[in-house]
Motif scaffolding. Sequence first.
Motif, mmCIF file in Angstrom:
data_model
loop_
_atom_site.group_PDB
_atom_site.id
_atom_site.type_symbol
_atom_site.label_atom_id
_atom_site.label_comp_id
_atom_site.label_asym_id
_atom_site.label_seq_id
_atom_site.Cartn_x
_atom_site.Cartn_y
_atom_site.Cartn_z
ATOM 1 N N GLU A 115 0.829 -1.204 0.000
ATOM 2 C CA GLU A 115 0.000 0.000 0.000
ATOM 3 C C GLU A 115 0.868 1.260 0.000
ATOM 4 O O GLU A 115 0.572 2.230 -0.707
ATOM 5 C CB GLU A 115 -0.925 -0.011 1.214
ATOM 6 N N LEU A 116 1.946 1.256 0.772
ATOM 7 C CA LEU A 116 2.830 2.416 0.809
ATOM 8 C C LEU A 116 3.565 2.596 -0.524
ATOM 9 O O LEU A 116 3.772 3.731 -0.981
ATOM 10 C CB LEU A 116 3.823 2.303 1.961
ATOM 11 N N ILE A 117 3.948 1.496 -1.174
ATOM 12 C CA ILE A 117 4.588 1.598 -2.490
ATOM 13 C C ILE A 117 3.617 2.206 -3.497
ATOM 14 O O ILE A 117 3.985 3.077 -4.292
ATOM 15 C CB ILE A 117 5.078 0.217 -2.968
ATOM 16 N N ALA A 118 2.369 1.755 -3.463
ATOM 17 C CA ALA A 118 1.369 2.279 -4.407
ATOM 18 C C ALA A 118 1.152 3.771 -4.186
ATOM 19 O O ALA A 118 1.088 4.551 -5.158
ATOM 20 C CB ALA A 118 0.058 1.522 -4.245
ATOM 21 N N ARG A 119 1.055 4.203 -2.936
ATOM 22 C CA ARG A 119 0.850 5.625 -2.644
ATOM 23 C C ARG A 119 2.068 6.453 -3.033
ATOM 24 O O ARG A 119 1.947 7.546 -3.575
ATOM 25 C CB ARG A 119 0.505 5.813 -1.175
#
Length: 140
Positions: A115-119
Amino acid sequence: MLAVPVLLGVIGAGLWFTGILPRLLGHGTATQVHAVAAAPPVYIDVPEMVANLNGNPRRPSYVKLRAKLEVAGSADTGPVQAAMPRLIDLFQTHLRDMRPEEFRGSAGTYRLREELIARATLVAAPAHIQDVLFEELLVQ
């Protein structure tokens, strides 16, 4: 008597698909594969974050996160550094939305990382975020 032509067909097919027979017949040129030396990744520090989690209001839970962003090369550090305030805001917002149960096990950590990579990829658009590495992840 039937086995000899079948055996020759299997051997011929094996030589053809492995590339030996086309080279012997001169149907193709041998191509050389050059290995391109990849530049070492660059790591960018994300400031330490402490966020309260979405959970029981009587007993608040907190998460403390220290992480590094892995980018492909030094050319990507500029856009990521310029987008760091927005990155911190998105990370904080996501962490505050999580419940303490979501951090349990390696699957929880993996979901958080994805999720942090996507954001981060959305915010630092021209740069490519390869990974988010956790230095410290504490849930209280």
